[in-house]
Enzyme design. Sequence first.
Site, mmCIF file in Angstrom:
data_model
loop_
_atom_site.group_PDB
_atom_site.id
_atom_site.type_symbol
_atom_site.label_atom_id
_atom_site.label_comp_id
_atom_site.label_asym_id
_atom_site.label_seq_id
_atom_site.Cartn_x
_atom_site.Cartn_y
_atom_site.Cartn_z
ATOM 1 N N ASN A 43 10.530 -7.841 9.119
ATOM 2 C CA ASN A 43 11.031 -6.287 8.855
ATOM 3 C C ASN A 43 11.578 -5.844 10.147
ATOM 4 O O ASN A 43 11.194 -6.183 11.417
ATOM 5 C CB ASN A 43 9.842 -5.530 8.223
ATOM 6 N N ILE A 44 12.718 -4.780 10.216
ATOM 7 C CA ILE A 44 13.106 -4.401 11.370
ATOM 8 C C ILE A 44 13.165 -2.845 11.185
ATOM 9 O O ILE A 44 14.284 -2.343 10.207
ATOM 10 C CB ILE A 44 14.562 -4.835 11.413
ATOM 11 N N GLU A 45 12.283 -1.986 11.580
ATOM 12 C CA GLU A 45 12.172 -0.611 11.266
ATOM 13 C C GLU A 45 13.253 0.212 12.314
ATOM 14 O O GLU A 45 13.818 -0.118 13.418
ATOM 15 C CB GLU A 45 10.878 -0.051 11.565
ATOM 16 N N GLU A 88 12.330 -9.587 3.460
ATOM 17 C CA GLU A 88 13.188 -10.486 2.364
ATOM 18 C C GLU A 88 14.625 -10.136 2.290
ATOM 19 O O GLU A 88 15.194 -11.178 2.124
ATOM 20 C CB GLU A 88 12.514 -9.903 0.995
ATOM 21 N N CYS A 147 8.769 -5.387 -2.141
ATOM 22 C CA CYS A 147 8.620 -4.128 -2.677
ATOM 23 C C CYS A 147 9.869 -4.044 -4.052
ATOM 24 O O CYS A 147 10.382 -5.160 -4.273
ATOM 25 C CB CYS A 147 9.170 -3.114 -1.722
ATOM 26 N N CYS A 151 13.490 -4.920 -2.705
ATOM 27 C CA CYS A 151 13.574 -6.213 -2.393
ATOM 28 C C CYS A 151 13.596 -7.214 -3.561
ATOM 29 O O CYS A 151 14.425 -8.222 -3.891
ATOM 30 C CB CYS A 151 12.433 -6.604 -1.589
#
Length: 129
Positions: free
Chosen positions: A40-42, A53, A84, A87
Amino acid sequence: MEELLERARTALEQAHVPYSEYRVGAALRTADGTVFTGCNIENANYSNSLHAEEVAVGEAVKRGHREFDRLAVSSGERDGVTPCGMCRQTLTEFCDDDLVVVCDEGDAAPEYRLGDLLPNAISAETLGK
């Protein structure tokens, strides 16, 4: 399966999560056995954040892969996180309902089928394509 989970665990170490501090990694296996990972890349506005994903799917599709048979997802918490809804819909674009989704609980790794996680998904057939 342990190898795919390990790849997801390794990927989560690269996550950029300065806001939630909730690291997620994913490892997606193609029909020919190639594995693509993502983390994940916020982003400060959250809506522009990328999920692990999605990053894995993007890497695979970018390299010409369109068939997948297994996905492993892990978080730094080892809390059995599942993809989620967003995804799940992305996965549905490229995967059948029988895609195996393995979720890391540390000592256990329950398996789900994509079709069970997202029944009646929007698909090309839904759109009359």
